[in-house]
Design a protein around this motif. Structure first.
Motif, PDB file in Angstrom:
ATOM      1  N   ARG A 186       0.849  -1.206   0.000  1.00  0.00           N
ATOM      2  CA  ARG A 186       0.000   0.000   0.000  1.00  0.00           C
ATOM      3  C   ARG A 186       0.882   1.253   0.000  1.00  0.00           C
ATOM      4  O   ARG A 186       0.935   1.992   0.973  1.00  0.00           O
ATOM      5  N   PRO A 187       1.565   1.518  -1.096  1.00  0.00           N
ATOM      6  CA  PRO A 187       2.545   2.601  -1.130  1.00  0.00           C
ATOM      7  C   PRO A 187       1.981   4.026  -1.183  1.00  0.00           C
ATOM      8  O   PRO A 187       2.735   4.980  -1.020  1.00  0.00           O
ATOM      9  N   LEU A 188       0.689   4.195  -1.398  1.00  0.00           N
ATOM     10  CA  LEU A 188       0.140   5.530  -1.613  1.00  0.00           C
ATOM     11  C   LEU A 188      -0.074   6.348  -0.338  1.00  0.00           C
ATOM     12  O   LEU A 188      -0.265   7.557  -0.418  1.00  0.00           O
ATOM     13  N   CYS A 189      -0.079   5.687   0.827  1.00  0.00           N
ATOM     14  CA  CYS A 189      -0.231   6.432   2.075  1.00  0.00           C
ATOM     15  C   CYS A 189       0.192   5.557   3.250  1.00  0.00           C
ATOM     16  O   CYS A 189       0.277   4.342   3.119  1.00  0.00           O
ATOM     17  N   PRO A 190       0.445   6.193   4.403  1.00  0.00           N
ATOM     18  CA  PRO A 190       0.809   5.416   5.589  1.00  0.00           C
ATOM     19  C   PRO A 190      -0.415   4.684   6.146  1.00  0.00           C
ATOM     20  O   PRO A 190      -1.550   4.986   5.774  1.00  0.00           O
ATOM     21  N   PRO A 191      -0.203   3.735   7.052  1.00  0.00           N
ATOM     22  CA  PRO A 191      -1.323   2.988   7.631  1.00  0.00           C
ATOM     23  C   PRO A 191      -2.072   3.797   8.689  1.00  0.00           C
ATOM     24  O   PRO A 191      -2.060   3.489   9.875  1.00  0.00           O
ATOM     25  N   VAL A 192      -2.716   4.844   8.241  1.00  0.00           N
ATOM     26  CA  VAL A 192      -3.485   5.728   9.114  1.00  0.00           C
ATOM     27  C   VAL A 192      -4.926   5.708   8.605  1.00  0.00           C
ATOM     28  O   VAL A 192      -5.182   6.108   7.465  1.00  0.00           O
ATOM     29  N   GLY A 193      -5.842   5.233   9.446  1.00  0.00           N
ATOM     30  CA  GLY A 193      -7.218   4.981   9.039  1.00  0.00           C
ATOM     31  C   GLY A 193      -7.856   6.037   8.165  1.00  0.00           C
ATOM     32  O   GLY A 193      -8.315   5.752   7.062  1.00  0.00           O
ATOM     33  N   HIS A 194      -7.885   7.276   8.630  1.00  0.00           N
ATOM     34  CA  HIS A 194      -8.585   8.305   7.866  1.00  0.00           C
ATOM     35  C   HIS A 194      -7.893   8.636   6.552  1.00  0.00           C
ATOM     36  O   HIS A 194      -8.527   9.113   5.629  1.00  0.00           O
ATOM     37  N   GLU A 195      -6.603   8.358   6.434  1.00  0.00           N
ATOM     38  CA  GLU A 195      -5.895   8.613   5.177  1.00  0.00           C
ATOM     39  C   GLU A 195      -6.162   7.525   4.141  1.00  0.00           C
ATOM     40  O   GLU A 195      -6.021   7.746   2.943  1.00  0.00           O
ATOM     41  N   LEU A 196      -6.548   6.343   4.585  1.00  0.00           N
ATOM     42  CA  LEU A 196      -6.818   5.228   3.664  1.00  0.00           C
ATOM     43  C   LEU A 196      -8.053   5.465   2.813  1.00  0.00           C
ATOM     44  O   LEU A 196      -8.175   4.941   1.716  1.00  0.00           O
ATOM     45  N   ARG A 197      -8.977   6.265   3.330  1.00  0.00           N
ATOM     46  CA  ARG A 197     -10.231   6.497   2.615  1.00  0.00           C
ATOM     47  C   ARG A 197     -10.033   7.186   1.274  1.00  0.00           C
ATOM     48  O   ARG A 197     -10.886   7.097   0.403  1.00  0.00           O
ATOM     49  N   GLY A 198      -8.926   7.883   1.094  1.00  0.00           N
ATOM     50  CA  GLY A 198      -8.662   8.552  -0.180  1.00  0.00           C
ATOM     51  C   GLY A 198      -8.159   7.578  -1.233  1.00  0.00           C
ATOM     52  O   GLY A 198      -8.920   7.096  -2.076  1.00  0.00           O
ATOM     53  N   PRO A 199      -6.868   7.238  -1.178  1.00  0.00           N
ATOM     54  CA  PRO A 199      -6.302   6.406  -2.237  1.00  0.00           C
ATOM     55  C   PRO A 199      -6.820   4.963  -2.257  1.00  0.00           C
ATOM     56  O   PRO A 199      -6.767   4.313  -3.289  1.00  0.00           O
ATOM     57  N   TYR A 200      -7.321   4.478  -1.145  1.00  0.00           N
ATOM     58  CA  TYR A 200      -7.785   3.085  -1.086  1.00  0.00           C
ATOM     59  C   TYR A 200      -9.267   3.001  -0.744  1.00  0.00           C
ATOM     60  O   TYR A 200      -9.716   2.076  -0.084  1.00  0.00           O
ATOM     61  N   ARG A 201     -10.053   3.942  -1.231  1.00  0.00           N
ATOM     62  CA  ARG A 201     -11.479   3.985  -0.873  1.00  0.00           C
ATOM     63  C   ARG A 201     -12.227   2.714  -1.278  1.00  0.00           C
ATOM     64  O   ARG A 201     -13.196   2.346  -0.632  1.00  0.00           O
ATOM     65  N   ASP A 202     -11.780   2.013  -2.316  1.00  0.00           N
ATOM     66  CA  ASP A 202     -12.454   0.784  -2.737  1.00  0.00           C
ATOM     67  C   ASP A 202     -12.188  -0.384  -1.785  1.00  0.00           C
ATOM     68  O   ASP A 202     -12.946  -1.350  -1.768  1.00  0.00           O
TER      69      ASP A 202
END
Length: 78
Positions: free
Chosen positions: A20-36
């Motif tokens: 998951r290189p697009l963002c760190p493992p931070v819950g609220h940040e995952l909703r952007g690049p990994y929303r699916d």
């Protein structure tokens, strides 16, 4: 149970960065690049997000332990 440290933290960080290189493992940040693929699990009783008493804290610690055991055995689960 405290923060993950040392080799375990390093291995987890490397594994995360590889899958998951697009963002760190931070819950609220995952909703952007990994929303699916983003999902939140409420592991505490009553779908609480934070431990409110000793029983909740004990359950939280048991869950963290189970997560720590599961992740190395299922790296593709990232």
């Amino acid at each position: 149970m405290g923060a993950v440290r040392g080799e375990e933290a390093s291995a987890s960080t490397e594994l995360w960065a590889r899958h998951r290189p697009l963002c760190p493992p931070v819950g609220h940040e995952l909703r952007g690049p990994y929303r699916d693929a983003w999902v939140r699990f409420h592991s505490l009783p009553g779908s609480k997000r934070y431990a409110e008493d000793e029983a909740d804290a004990a359950e939280r610690d048991r869950m963290r332990g189970r997560h720590a055991e599961w992740l190395p055995a299922h790296p593709s689960g990232l």
